[in-house]
Design a protein around this motif. Structure first.
Motif, PDB file in Angstrom:
ATOM      1  N   TYR A   1     -14.029  10.347   0.990  1.00 42.95           N
ATOM      2  CA  TYR A   1     -13.385  11.543   0.149  1.00 42.95           C
ATOM      3  C   TYR A   1     -14.553  11.840  -0.941  1.00 42.95           C
ATOM      4  CZ  TYR A   1      -8.936   9.647   1.646  1.00 42.95           C
ATOM      5  OH  TYR A   1      -7.828   9.210   2.354  1.00 42.95           O
TER       6      TYR A   1
ATOM      7  N   LEU B   1      -4.484  11.815   8.504  1.00 42.80           N
ATOM      8  CA  LEU B   1      -4.389  10.887   7.664  1.00 42.80           C
ATOM      9  C   LEU B   1      -5.795  10.156   7.835  1.00 42.80           C
ATOM     10  CD1 LEU B   1      -3.687   8.285   9.599  1.00 42.80           C
ATOM     11  CD2 LEU B   1      -1.536   9.125   9.311  1.00 42.80           C
ATOM     12  N   SER B   2      -6.211   9.110   6.806  1.00 37.45           N
ATOM     13  CA  SER B   2      -7.568   8.771   6.920  1.00 37.45           C
ATOM     14  C   SER B   2      -7.512   7.225   6.763  1.00 37.45           C
ATOM     15  CB  SER B   2      -8.451   9.164   5.905  1.00 37.45           C
ATOM     16  OG  SER B   2      -8.588  10.698   6.060  1.00 37.45           O
TER      17      SER B   2
ATOM     18  N   HIS C   1       0.980  -1.132  -0.057  1.00 36.43           N
ATOM     19  CA  HIS C   1       0.061  -0.007  -0.189  1.00 36.43           C
ATOM     20  C   HIS C   1       0.926   1.209  -0.198  1.00 36.43           C
ATOM     21  CE1 HIS C   1      -3.876   1.985   2.099  1.00 36.43           C
ATOM     22  NE2 HIS C   1      -3.258   2.943   1.151  1.00 36.43           N
TER      23      HIS C   1
ATOM     24  N   CYS D   1       1.938   8.148   2.136  1.00 39.66           N
ATOM     25  CA  CYS D   1       1.602   9.243   1.340  1.00 39.66           C
ATOM     26  C   CYS D   1       2.034  10.572   2.069  1.00 39.66           C
ATOM     27  CB  CYS D   1      -0.034   9.044   1.621  1.00 39.66           C
ATOM     28  SG  CYS D   1      -1.118  10.140   0.376  1.00 39.66           S
TER      29      CYS D   1
ATOM     30  N   ASN E   1      -4.245  14.677   3.170  1.00 37.74           N
ATOM     31  CA  ASN E   1      -4.125  13.352   3.983  1.00 37.74           C
ATOM     32  C   ASN E   1      -3.018  12.422   3.810  1.00 37.74           C
ATOM     33  OD1 ASN E   1      -7.770  12.610   4.818  1.00 37.74           O
ATOM     34  ND2 ASN E   1      -6.711  14.729   4.782  1.00 37.74           N
ATOM     35  N   GLY E   2      -2.148  12.233   4.980  1.00 37.18           N
ATOM     36  CA  GLY E   2      -1.412  11.034   4.654  1.00 37.18           C
ATOM     37  C   GLY E   2      -0.270  11.273   5.305  1.00 37.18           C
TER      38      GLY E   2
ATOM     39  N   PHE F   1      -2.764  14.858  -4.820  1.00 35.58           N
ATOM     40  CA  PHE F   1      -3.921  14.419  -3.613  1.00 35.58           C
ATOM     41  C   PHE F   1      -4.115  15.786  -3.094  1.00 35.58           C
ATOM     42  CE2 PHE F   1      -5.322  11.662   0.106  1.00 35.58           C
ATOM     43  CZ  PHE F   1      -6.570  11.515  -0.500  1.00 35.58           C
TER      44      PHE F   1
ATOM     45  N   ASP G   1       0.729   2.558   3.617  1.00 36.21           N
ATOM     46  CA  ASP G   1      -0.125   3.610   3.394  1.00 36.21           C
ATOM     47  C   ASP G   1       0.731   4.897   3.060  1.00 36.21           C
ATOM     48  OD1 ASP G   1      -2.243   5.164   2.299  1.00 36.21           O
ATOM     49  OD2 ASP G   1      -3.206   5.099   4.288  1.00 36.21           O
TER      50      ASP G   1
ATOM     51  N   LYS H   1      -9.175  -0.872  -6.126  1.00 39.61           N
ATOM     52  CA  LYS H   1      -9.390  -0.207  -4.860  1.00 39.61           C
ATOM     53  C   LYS H   1     -10.808   0.739  -5.056  1.00 39.61           C
ATOM     54  CE  LYS H   1      -8.018   2.980  -1.076  1.00 39.61           C
ATOM     55  NZ  LYS H   1      -7.133   3.721  -0.259  1.00 39.61           N
TER      56      LYS H   1
ATOM     57  N   HIS I   1     -11.696   1.466   0.957  1.00 40.11           N
ATOM     58  CA  HIS I   1     -11.270   2.396   1.739  1.00 40.11           C
ATOM     59  C   HIS I   1     -12.835   2.640   2.646  1.00 40.11           C
ATOM     60  CE1 HIS I   1      -9.693   6.468   3.316  1.00 40.11           C
ATOM     61  NE2 HIS I   1     -10.936   6.254   3.905  1.00 40.11           N
TER      62      HIS I   1
ATOM     63  N   HIS J   1       1.602   5.438  -2.010  1.00 33.38           N
ATOM     64  CA  HIS J   1       1.145   6.373  -2.839  1.00 33.38           C
ATOM     65  C   HIS J   1       2.209   7.311  -3.394  1.00 33.38           C
ATOM     66  CE1 HIS J   1      -3.195   5.333  -1.754  1.00 33.38           C
ATOM     67  NE2 HIS J   1      -2.767   5.241  -0.504  1.00 33.38           N
TER      68      HIS J   1
ATOM     69  N   PHE K   1     -13.323   3.692  -3.145  1.00 32.47           N
ATOM     70  CA  PHE K   1     -13.403   4.737  -1.964  1.00 32.47           C
ATOM     71  C   PHE K   1     -14.868   4.722  -1.429  1.00 32.47           C
ATOM     72  CE2 PHE K   1      -9.210   5.363  -4.196  1.00 32.47           C
ATOM     73  CZ  PHE K   1      -8.438   5.626  -2.986  1.00 32.47           C
TER      74      PHE K   1
ATOM     75  N   HIS L   1      -5.960  -0.259   5.132  1.00 29.80           N
ATOM     76  CA  HIS L   1      -5.671   0.755   6.465  1.00 29.80           C
ATOM     77  C   HIS L   1      -6.970   0.578   7.656  1.00 29.80           C
ATOM     78  CE1 HIS L   1      -8.317   3.103   3.969  1.00 29.80           C
ATOM     79  NE2 HIS L   1      -7.299   3.835   3.485  1.00 29.80           N
TER      80      HIS L   1
HETATM   81  O1  URP Z   1      -4.661   9.588   4.398  1.00 26.36           O
HETATM   82  C1  URP Z   1      -4.454   8.648   3.560  1.00 26.36           C
HETATM   83  N1  URP Z   1      -4.628   7.379   3.946  1.00 26.36           N
HETATM   84  N2  URP Z   1      -4.131   9.187   2.298  1.00 26.36           N
HETATM   85  C2  URP Z   1      -3.641   8.037   1.295  1.00 26.36           C
HETATM   86  C3  URP Z   1      -4.943   7.877   0.774  1.00 26.36           C
HETATM   87  C4  URP Z   1      -5.741   6.534   1.215  1.00 26.36           C
HETATM   88  O2  URP Z   1      -6.795   6.899   1.615  1.00 26.36           O
HETATM   89  O3  URP Z   1      -5.201   5.567   1.246  1.00 26.36           O
END
Ligand code: URP
Ligand code: ZN
Ligand code: ZN
Length: 463
Positions: free
Chosen positions: A155, A287-288, A58, A317, A337-338, A65, A315, A150, A183, A60, A152, A239
């Protein structure tokens, strides 16, 4: 003449034994005891563990973003991954609504080629449920080597899709050997609460967590599992941040479903109180799903131990505090977020799992290497130590300590959510298809040496 990793304690997801591992060309050619030392380049591992290279399912990298682009691209991100003992990443290629999946994949191939220092594979995200999109899924699986998609549930107005799209994706994947990743947060509810918080003048980073209550994750996880059940599809929940979501996964598995759960290092060591750090430092933890109350950490770790959670992803990011997280200085909902986690993923799992004697070494390898390789169609080429497997190996020194800091890490970013944590145990050497890419603190790899790895069709695995 090959490279002989001699006398180490070889650890796979199932076995621990003393042995020699011989690398010839790019693969493991022999595993034995007392392989002739005079014929090969010798790496003495007698005081070390020999793990398979980590598989990070995982990441990014180079991803637009939150109104900006992640701080790490494929070069800096994979260099940092290698320094932390990861030899393969699976990155998310972002689909754009109305465009083809093929286009998303080509874009990500362009981002990675010539830059990646270690091997990589791709997941695709699904941005719409158009017939054209669904019809591309079999081709992505059968011809392009992408086995996971994936969706979502959060978001809103950006990546979120509706249940119809999720359900169609589940059906397409069930029919053609794909694995849907979800997600799981209720984006509609989050949108309402976020608007209310902003209208009430709430601006600080902690409101990111307060507007994404754990029930939003619990509800969405439960809903996604039920949708998968109706579609007869396997599901991978990315996550997982909370006991509530992890319990929904355990319940689904008790019903005999092929549900898999992933959690990440940040959820094992960070806590809600981190959002309240002064001087906007709380933004690092935006982060999410968000970081939860501390007691969730132990529940997640124990679910990793007993395989109610199956995979450990970073994850990763990454966004700089300066110039990127700052976009939300006056409005928490504008903080990208990340967090940067690719380099420290295995270290955190080792520290909180193995050093605290909750995870065994085989458990550690299963979660950080073998299970992600199995789920994402890379096993047994990747994720284990076996004759014929790629020579992706980590010689891990259990005695040496290091302290994590953004001042010394290899990620291209000005912060760390693990700042100041000391880890006992670290990679001494990392090999990627037989090439040494890390030698203690020194990166010895090369941008462009990493190759795209096709994922095989998903087949349910007992984990
Ligand atoms: O906050 C996060 N997790 N950012 C990366 C995008 C995601 O939702 O995996
Ligand atoms: Zn996500
Ligand atoms: Zn992610």
């Amino acid at each position: 003449m090959g490279t002989l990793i001699a006398g180490g304690t070889v650890v796979t997801a199932t076995d621990t034994y003393r042995g020699d591992v011989l690398i010839e060309d790019e693969t493991i050619s022999t595993i034995g005891s007392n392989i002739d030392r005079s014929k090969h380049d010798l790496v003495d591992a007698s005081d070390a563990y020999v793990f398979p290279g980590g598989i990070d399912p995982h990441t990014h990298l180079d991803m637009p973003f939150g109104g900006t682009i992640t701080a790490d691209d494929f070069e800096s991100g994979t260099r940092a991954a290698a320094m932390g003992g990861t030899t393969t990443i699976v990155d998310f290629a972002l689909h754009t609504r109305g465009d083809s999946l093929k286009k998303a994949l080509s874009t990500w191939h362009e981002k990675a080629a010539g830059k990646a220092c270690i091997d990589y594979a791709f997941h695709l995200t699904i941005a719409d449920g158009r017939e054209e999109t669904m019809n591309e899924i079999p081709k992505m699986i059968g011809e392009e080597g992408v086995n996971s998609f994936k969706v979502f549930m959060a978001y809103k107005h950006v990546l979120q899709v509706d249940d119809e799209t999720i359900f169609k994706t589940l059906q397409a994947c069930a029919a053609h050997g794909g694995l849907v990743q979800v997600h799981a947060e209720n984006g509609d509810v989050i949108e309402v609460i976020t608007k209310q918080a902003r209208a009430a003048g709430k601006t600080e980073p902690k409101w990111h967590a307060l507007t994404r209550p754990v029930e939003c994750e619990g509800e969405a996880t439960h809903r996604a599992i039920r949708l998968a059940e109706i579609a007869g599809a396997p599901l991978y929940v990315v996550h997982v941040s909370s006991a509530m979501a992890a319990d929904a996964i355990s319940d689904g598995r008790k019903r005999g479903l092929h549900i898999y759960g992933e959690t990440c290092p940040q959820y094992l060591v960070c806590e809600f109180a981190d959002y309240e750090r002064p001087n906007f430092e709380g933004a690092k933890y935006v982060l999410s799903p968000p970081i939860r109350d501390k007691w969730n950490q132990d529940v997640l770790l124990r679910k990793l131990m007993n395989m109610e959670l199956h995979s450990f992803g970073s994850d990763h990011c990454s966004f700089n505090l300066c110039g990127q997280k700052e976009l939300g200085k006056d409005d928490f909902s504008k903080i990208p977020n990340g967090a940067p986690t690719i380099e420290d993923r295995l270290s955190i799992l080792y520290e909180v799992g193995v050093n605290r004697r909750i995870l065994g070494l085989n458990n550690f390898v299963a979660l950080g290497c073998t299970n992600p390789a199995k789920l994402f169609g890379l096993f047994p080429r990747k994720g284990t130590i076996a004759v014929g497997s790629d020579a992706d190996l980590v010689v891990w020194d259990p005695a040496e300590s290091r302290t994590i800091s953004h001042k010394t890490h290899h990620m291209n970013v000005d912060n760390s959510v693990f700042e100041g944590m000391t880890i006992k145990g670290r990679p001494r050497y990392v090999f990627s298809r037989g090439r040494k890419v890390a030698d203690r603190e020194k990166f010895t790899g090369e941008p462009g040496a990493g190759k795209f790895q096709k994922s095989e069709r998903f087949f349910p695995v007992a984990l």
